[in-house]
Motif scaffolding. Structure first.
Motif, PDB file in Angstrom:
ATOM      1  N   UNK A 399       0.959  -1.160   0.374  1.00  0.00           N
ATOM      2  CA  UNK A 399      -0.084   0.216   0.122  1.00  0.00           C
ATOM      3  C   UNK A 399       0.551   1.538   0.129  1.00  0.00           C
ATOM      4  N   UNK A 400       1.660   1.374   0.943  1.00  0.00           N
ATOM      5  CA  UNK A 400       2.887   2.681   0.435  1.00  0.00           C
ATOM      6  C   UNK A 400       3.730   2.680  -0.919  1.00  0.00           C
ATOM      7  N   UNK A 401       4.291   1.577  -1.284  1.00  0.00           N
ATOM      8  CA  UNK A 401       4.129   1.982  -1.883  1.00  0.00           C
ATOM      9  C   UNK A 401       3.429   2.434  -3.147  1.00  0.00           C
ATOM     10  N   UNK A 402       2.136   1.285  -3.720  1.00  0.00           N
ATOM     11  CA  UNK A 402       0.759   2.071  -4.069  1.00  0.00           C
ATOM     12  C   UNK A 402       0.836   3.733  -4.242  1.00  0.00           C
ATOM     13  N   UNK A 403       0.968   3.709  -2.688  1.00  0.00           N
ATOM     14  CA  UNK A 403       0.495   5.360  -1.979  1.00  0.00           C
ATOM     15  C   UNK A 403       1.614   6.576  -3.057  1.00  0.00           C
ATOM     16  N   UNK A 404       2.849   5.802  -2.941  1.00  0.00           N
ATOM     17  CA  UNK A 404       4.266   6.370  -3.617  1.00  0.00           C
ATOM     18  C   UNK A 404       4.721   6.883  -5.090  1.00  0.00           C
ATOM     19  N   UNK A 405       3.559   5.409  -4.996  1.00  0.00           N
ATOM     20  CA  UNK A 405       3.210   5.763  -6.449  1.00  0.00           C
ATOM     21  C   UNK A 405       2.545   6.464  -7.744  1.00  0.00           C
ATOM     22  N   UNK A 406       1.163   6.656  -6.579  1.00  0.00           N
ATOM     23  CA  UNK A 406       0.086   7.218  -7.157  1.00  0.00           C
ATOM     24  C   UNK A 406       0.486   8.642  -7.096  1.00  0.00           C
ATOM     25  N   UNK A 408       3.879  10.309  -6.863  1.00  0.00           N
ATOM     26  CA  UNK A 408       4.695  10.074  -8.172  1.00  0.00           C
ATOM     27  C   UNK A 408       4.112  10.679  -9.521  1.00  0.00           C
ATOM     28  N   UNK A 409       2.753   9.545  -9.441  1.00  0.00           N
ATOM     29  CA  UNK A 409       2.055   9.584 -11.184  1.00  0.00           C
ATOM     30  C   UNK A 409       1.012  11.512 -10.542  1.00  0.00           C
ATOM     31  N   UNK A 410       0.886  12.016  -8.908  1.00  0.00           N
ATOM     32  CA  UNK A 410       0.172  12.789  -9.151  1.00  0.00           C
ATOM     33  C   UNK A 410       1.481  14.320  -9.272  1.00  0.00           C
ATOM     34  N   UNK A 411       2.308  13.981  -9.110  1.00  0.00           N
ATOM     35  CA  UNK A 411       3.326  14.915  -9.482  1.00  0.00           C
ATOM     36  C   UNK A 411       3.704  15.294 -10.787  1.00  0.00           C
ATOM     37  N   UNK A 412       3.615  14.688 -11.475  1.00  0.00           N
ATOM     38  CA  UNK A 412       3.895  14.066 -12.697  1.00  0.00           C
ATOM     39  C   UNK A 412       2.820  14.743 -13.480  1.00  0.00           C
ATOM     40  N   UNK A 413       1.545  13.917 -13.442  1.00  0.00           N
ATOM     41  CA  UNK A 413       0.004  15.084 -13.347  1.00  0.00           C
ATOM     42  C   UNK A 413       0.157  16.309 -13.206  1.00  0.00           C
ATOM     43  N   UNK A 414       0.653  16.442 -11.756  1.00  0.00           N
ATOM     44  CA  UNK A 414       0.604  17.995 -12.184  1.00  0.00           C
ATOM     45  C   UNK A 414       1.561  18.575 -13.185  1.00  0.00           C
ATOM     46  N   UNK A 415       2.590  18.733 -13.522  1.00  0.00           N
ATOM     47  CA  UNK A 415       3.529  19.304 -14.289  1.00  0.00           C
ATOM     48  C   UNK A 415       2.641  19.328 -15.859  1.00  0.00           C
ATOM     49  N   UNK A 416       1.768  18.337 -16.212  1.00  0.00           N
ATOM     50  CA  UNK A 416       0.990  18.015 -17.226  1.00  0.00           C
ATOM     51  C   UNK A 416       0.137  19.069 -16.861  1.00  0.00           C
ATOM     52  N   UNK A 417      -0.600  19.231 -15.801  1.00  0.00           N
ATOM     53  CA  UNK A 417      -1.897  20.118 -15.793  1.00  0.00           C
ATOM     54  C   UNK A 417      -1.058  21.360 -15.887  1.00  0.00           C
ATOM     55  N   UNK A 418      -0.490  21.525 -15.418  1.00  0.00           N
ATOM     56  CA  UNK A 418      -0.026  23.289 -15.336  1.00  0.00           C
ATOM     57  C   UNK A 418       0.298  23.833 -16.913  1.00  0.00           C
TER      58      UNK A 418
END
Length: 781
Positions: A399-406, A408-418
């Motif tokens: 679950x921690x890995x899943x949360x960390x991966x999520x 990281x994806x959120x950070x990548x998505x944040x860059x895309x959303x900007x």
């Protein structure tokens, strides 16, 4: 007579010549009579064959005359069925009647060719056969002529039948192409055209049939058919009718096609005009002002455009067909031109309205897409704010890995959303610069969106740090659990009590245990890595400090316990190897003693001095080998003294439980055993509730269950020895000395036998020497 002559010769020897003369005359007369009889028989047989030939000739001649009359008849067929019947009956006549008499005819010719004799006229036979052959050939020729005539009649009747069928078809179709009525409706006209098309297709078939009939008629006329003139006349009447029908068909079809073409033109123009009016009304609707299902409206309009594009051919086709009809001077040319002009005008209006509707729909769609993109970003921002406010980082590594991966994806998505926000800002600027009707609202939504993104930077950083710490902790937990699992997997191996039933299996167990110890040594680095990481987390004051210390201590304790069990297991296996080695060596010595005892116990001392000395030398060599085995016996005794001091139970089979006597018991029968209170025994069987079977120092018997109690399992080492009796369980302190005593006893027995044999052989040699000397003295004396 020959026997009588023989008797007379014996009775009257003086009249032998007279008897022989009479007998010779009788023999000559008898031979003459036999020869005359044979000649008479031959002449009679020749006469019989000749008269038989004449009878058969008269019968066959009469039948040939009858056949000739039948073949001379003439038949006139009135139709095809009758002609076919005549041919069948004619063939049946030949196959049945002529074939039957043909065999008699062939047989008569064969018999005539072989008839000969003194009383028979061969010329007469030859004349008769020649006359018969000529008559038969005449019959066959008449049959063939009649057969050809009947086949010609059958061919002619078949040809007449086919010609009548074709003539009837021509008569029916001449009436069809001669009609002048066109029809009041389009279906009626089309029905008449279809009939003409069917007729055109069938004309080809009839042309082929008529050509075949003409060819057949020509062949019959050229072949000199008896009805040649009739055939020629009928062909001349039928040949021109089919081309006449074809020409009239073409004229009739042209008239009908012109009527169908104008009717179709009117129908197509009415349908096209109505369709254009309907589509023009659709294009003038202002449904683009409502953004509901706007994309569907655009797609619908695209389909609408494709529909217009697909119907362009209809307009062009109408113009083309109308122009062609005008060029061909159609009777309604002016009406056709008016229709074409009207349809072209309304079509151009429809195309212009369609382009205007498309432009307005695209403008509305651009505004809707912008609003939708902004709404999606705003909804996404709300979800991100909720996720960043969640303090739960996961309960395990997955679950921690899943949360960390999520995250990281959120950070990548944040860059895309900007990037999307920047693109939307540029797009909003274009709308504002282009004086969009809703430019103020677009500007306000863009500013609010950019402000919301700036508020998320702080929570994103805090969440990232917390997830990194949780990931390190859960990875530590996972690695520590893996090591505990690995230790649990290895514990059964080091806790095993199996020691092997013989030296070979014990060595295999030692090899397996050495492999396990090697695995422990290799795996110690992983254990140290986990405990080192635990110490690092403790020093860094991790938020799960207490739990880390507890789990690290558990791992160290389990690892030390595993190492201790492995060391104890190694010591047990070393003891087992020593015990098995002792029993294996003892067995080898016993086998050797068993092998040598018959040699040393032999009563063969030699029949003379040389053999006795040879046996003595061999005994001396074996005695030397026996002495060398004495060293092995000594080593075995020392090894046994070491082995018997260990607290080990030896047995053959599974380890048996022990029982203890609660009271003194005195045996009543020879199947029972007597014991004292407190005596420990091995329990062999306990399936009977009243009596238990026990083993007390090798003595086996029964004791009442009321006098016994089971003892708990002991920790003393148990080694299975296949050399012991089945189900025996004896302490090493008892079994090893017993085995030492057995080996020593057998060795001493062998040594005694060797000494005895040596003494006997020496005495035998001395005896043979004395006997030899005594013999020499006796010879000298």
């Amino acid at each position: 007579l020959e026997e009588d002559a023989g008797l007379l010769r014996e009775t009257y020897p003086d009249r032998v010549q007279e008897v022989d003369s009479v007998y010779e005359k009788l023999t000559e007369k008898w031979a003459q009579i036999q020869e005359l009889s044979s000649l008479r028989k031959i002449k009679l047989e020749e006469s019989f064959q000749f008269h038989k030939f004449l009878v058969h000739y008269r019968d066959l001649a009469m039948e040939v005359e009858t056949l000739d009359g039948v073949c001379s008849q003439n038949h006139e067929a009135r139709d095809l069925t009758e002609a076919a019947l005549f041919v069948y009956l004619h063939l049946h006549f030949k196959e049945v009647q002529m074939k039957c008499w043909e065999e008699s005819y062939t047989a008569l010719l064969s018999s005539g060719s072989v008839i000969s004799g003194v009383l028979i006229s061969e010329d007469l036979v030859s004349e008769k056969t020649t006359e018969l052959a000529q008559a038969w050939e005449a019959v066959e020729a008449k049959w063939e002529a009649l057969h050809a005539n009947l086949l010609a009649q059958k061919q002619y009747q078949a040809w007449l039948r086919d010609l009548e069928i074709v003539s009837a078809w021509l008569t029916a179709k001449e009436g069809l192409v001669g009609e002048t009525y066109i029809g009041a409706t389009l279906p009626e006209v089309e029905s008449q055209i279809k009939k003409l098309d069917d007729l055109r297709n069938s004309i080809k078939t009839q042309e082929v049939k008529l050509a075949v009939l003409a060819e057949q008629g020509r062949e019959m006329v050229e072949g000199g058919h008896y009805a040649g003139e009739v055939i020629q006349k009928k062909m001349e009447e039928a040949s021109p009718r089919l081309p006449t029908i074809s020409n009239k068909l073409k004229e009739r079809r042209s008239v009908l096609e012109a009527a169908v073409q104008f009717d179709q033109f009117l129908t197509e123009s009415d349908e096209l005009s109505g369709w254009i009016e309907e589509k023009t009304a659709v294009c003038t609707e202002q449904d683009y002002l409502d953004f509901t299902n706007l994309q569907g409206k655009i797609q619908k309009h695209v389909v609408f455009e494709k529909e217009l594009q697909g119907n362009t051919d209809r307009v062009e086709y109408l113009e083309k067909i109308g122009g062609k009809m005008i060029e061909n001077n159609h009777y309604a040319s002016s009406q056709i031109q008016e229709i074409i002009t009207k349809v072209s005008g309304v079509w151009n209006v429809l195309l212009a309205e369609c382009q205007e509707k498309k432009k307005r729909l695209n403008e509305a769609y651009d505004e809707m897409i912008y609003n939708r993109s902004v709404t999606e970003l705003e909804n996404w921002l709300q979800q991100v704010e909720v996720e960043l406010g969640d303090k739960d980082c996961g309960s395990d590594l997955a679950t921690v890995r899943s949360a960390s991966k999520a995250h990281s994806l959120l950070e990548n998505v944040m860059s895309t959303q900007l990037n999307k926000v920047a693109a939307l800002g540029k797009e909003a600027g274009q709308y504002v610069a282009g004086n969009h009707f809703d430019s103020d609202k677009i500007r306000e939504r863009q500013a609010s969106l950019e402000s919301s993104f700036q508020r998320l930077e702080g929570p994103m950083t805090v969440r990232s740090i917390k997830l990194a710490d949780s990931l390190v902790l859960q990875q530590f937990y996972r690695d520590l659990e893996d090591e505990l699992i690995w230790i649990r997997e290895k514990e059964p191996g080091v806790r095993s009590t199996a020691t092997g039933s013989d030296l070979y299996s014990a060595r295999n167990l030692v090899h397996s245990h050495e492999t396990l110890i090697s695995e422990l040594n290799v795996h110690e680095a992983k254990i140290n890595d986990v405990t080192t990481r635990a110490d690092d987390l403790i020093q860094s004051k991790h938020f799960a400090l207490a739990d880390i210390e507890s789990r690290s201590d558990l791992l160290k304790k389990r690892w030390q316990g595993l190492q201790a069990l492995a060391a104890a297991r190694k010591a047990d296996l070393d003891d087992a190897i020593q015990i098995h080695q002792f029993f294996a060596n003892a067995k080898d010595i016993e086998e050797w003693c068993k092998e040598m005892l018959p040699i040393f116990s032999s009563q063969d001392y030699g029949k003379d001095e040389d053999t006795s000395k040879g046996l003595l030398r061999r005994n001396t060599a074996l005695t030397a080998e026996l002495q060398s085995h004495g060293v092995k016996i000594k080593d075995l005794m020392e090894e046994g003294n070491r082995s018997k001091q260990r607290n080990i139970i030896l047995g053959n089979g599974k380890k048996k439980p022990k029982v203890q006597a609660l009271y003194d018991y005195t045996e009543k029968t020879n199947r029972e055993i007597s014991v004292k209170k407190g005596t420990e025994m091995i329990l062999l069987k306990s399936n009977n509730k009243d009596w238990w079977k026990v083993d007390h120092n090798g003595r086996i018997g029964f004791i009442p269950t009321a006098y016994l109690k089971k003892l708990p399992a002991e920790n003393e080492m148990y080694i299975e020895i296949s050399a012991l009796p089945l189900d025996a369980q004896i302490p090493a302190s008892v079994a090893v000395p017993e085995k030492m005593s057995e080996v020593k006893k057998k060795y001493e027995e062998l040594v005694g036998a060797a000494d005895k044999r040596k003494k006997n052989l020496e005495e035998t040699v001395t005896f043979h020497v004395l006997m030899a000397e005594a013999g020499e003295i006796e010879d000298w004396i």
